[in-house]
Enzyme design. Structure first.
Site, mmCIF file in Angstrom:
data_model
loop_
_atom_site.group_PDB
_atom_site.id
_atom_site.type_symbol
_atom_site.label_atom_id
_atom_site.label_comp_id
_atom_site.label_asym_id
_atom_site.label_seq_id
_atom_site.Cartn_x
_atom_site.Cartn_y
_atom_site.Cartn_z
ATOM 1 N N THR A 188 -3.274 -1.727 -1.639
ATOM 2 C CA THR A 188 -4.318 -2.458 -2.367
ATOM 3 C C THR A 188 -5.211 -1.546 -3.210
ATOM 4 O OG1 THR A 188 -5.780 -2.221 -0.469
ATOM 5 C CG2 THR A 188 -4.475 -4.247 -0.580
ATOM 6 N N LYS A 189 -5.010 -0.237 -3.152
ATOM 7 C CA LYS A 189 -5.928 0.677 -3.846
ATOM 8 C C LYS A 189 -5.597 0.770 -5.338
ATOM 9 C CE LYS A 189 -8.049 1.122 -0.054
ATOM 10 N NZ LYS A 189 -8.030 2.057 1.038
#
Ligand SMILES: *Cc1c(COP(=O)(O)O)cnc(C)c1O
Length: 387
Positions: A188-189
């Site tokens: 998700t980064k």
């Protein structure tokens, strides 16, 4: 309220955007037969250091590993205290514990949601050895003040840059102010390798030791051992860990990094759309970025206060999910988790700003892959969920 529309696909929170370049590079690794730590990890490290413009890079398996090794190499261990923020992912705290040290929390500023330098000052004691700030949501923390506090008290400074790969203060990249900058490439980064992390060390010897500790404490890494230069004997020179990054992961990172600024520009545009669309709703939107800084725009966090919004945060999460919108919660204050409460006696109101944020916060979708239609759908759903 409008009826939820089940005809539209669920909007997955934090969905990564992968292109053909990433797919080709991974396939190239698979065909080459070199899956583990090799030339692509080396290339990703060089590309990353070039992007940041400073520091000595070591790719590792996660940001958690990056934080753990940074602390060990900083000489932090049993009996030492590390000051950090309650408004973070549990791994910031766990990494301190893995090093054998004791976490000491300093509350956040309620507006910036970053660790408050005055609270850090108040928390410094005779056992304090380091400060571990998080650049929350991609907004640079008050890093200049923390650099000063660290210098005054002879403390190490380890930056948790999991949200902040693109962030800058006065033109200088986040992760280069402290002794170590630790980055995450979790799915998700802002830059992903599936699972992965990076340490950017200020000093070359520290980077070399981190590299060694990340691969069992061996004197030579696997690339040197099995390359075409002939067999190289290795020696175990200290008890290390299995924290290395694989070439398959670095294959993703090399191409993700090329689009890091284009993706930031897209998230910035989505951010502005949210700011404009939500301005008149009974919600608290993120504070504007500070003058002279680059905000990484990692999390668009709104606060849903039941008194003001007429709906509780948890009911809001539920109502949005029913409408097909995936949300995040960043974070319930670490001092509200049972394990740490039992171990350290932490109480919710020890850190009231983090408690208030953690109980009200909701992160909206902010993937650069969102279309304008997706963003409009999120905004419409929010309007429909508020009474
Ligand atoms: C994601 C995250 C981490 C951990 O990153 P991993 O790469 O999953 O280990 C640490 N700190 C913060 C603030 C994070 O958001």
């Amino acid at each position: 309220m409008d009826a939820p529309s089940p005809s539209q696909p669920f909007l997955v929170f934090g969905a990564p955007v992968l292109h053909e370049d990433e797919i080709r590079e991974v396939v190239d690794s698979l065909r080459s037969g070199w899956l583990g730590s090799g030339p692509k990890v080396a290339r990703f490290e060089q590309d990353f250091a070039a992007y940041k413009g400073a520091g000595h890079p070591v790719a590792v398996g996660s940001c958690t590993a990056a934080l753990h090794l940074s602390m060990l190499v900083a000489g932090i261990g049993p009996g030492d205290e590390v000051i950090t923020t309650p408004l973070t992912f549990c791994s910031t705290i766990n990494a301190i514990l893995h090093a054998g040290a004791t976490p000491v929390l300093a509350d956040v500023d309620p507006v910036t949601m970053n660790i408050d330098p005055d609270a850090v000052r108040a928390a410094v004691g005779p056992a304090t050895r380091a400060i571990l700030p998080v650049h929350f949501a991609g907004r640079p923390c008050a890093i200049d003040a923390l650099v000063d506090i660290a210098a005054e008290h002879d403390l190490r400074l380890i930056e948790d840059c999991a949200h902040a790969v693109e962030a800058r203060v006065g033109g200088r990249p986040i992760g280069t102010f402290g002794d170590f900058g630790c980055f995450s490439f979790y799915v998700t980064k802002n830059v992903t390798t599936g699972e992965g992390g990076m340490v950017l060390a200020r000093n070359e010897e520290d980077a070399a030791r981190i590299k060694r500790l990340a691969l069992h404490g061996l004197s030579a890494d696997a690339w040197n051992r099995f390359g075409d230069q002939g067999y190289k004997h290795y020696f175990v020179v200290e008890c290390g860990f299995k924290y290395n990054m694989m070439d398959i992961a670095a294959a993703l990172g090399i191409h993700q990094l090329k689009r890091v600024d284009a993706n930031l520009a897209r998230r910035q545009a989505i951010w502005t759309q949210y700011d404009e669309a939500l301005a008149d709703l009974p919600l608290q939107c993120p504070a504007p970025a500070a003058e002279g800084t680059v905000h990484s725009r990692h999390l668009y966090t709104i606060l849903v206060d039941e008194e003001r919004a007429g709906i509780s945060r948890d009911a809001f999460l539920e109502a949005m999910t029913v409408r097909g919108i995936g949300l995040g919660v960043h974070y319930l204050g670490v001092h509200e988790h049972p394990y740490y409460q039992e171990r350290f006696g932490w109480r919710p109101d020890d850190h009231p700003a983090s408690m208030a944020i953690g109980r009200r916060t909701v992160s909206l979708p902010l993937s650069p892959g969102l279309t304008d239609t997706d963003v409009a759908r999120v905004v419409d759903a929010i309007g429909a969920c508020l009474p």
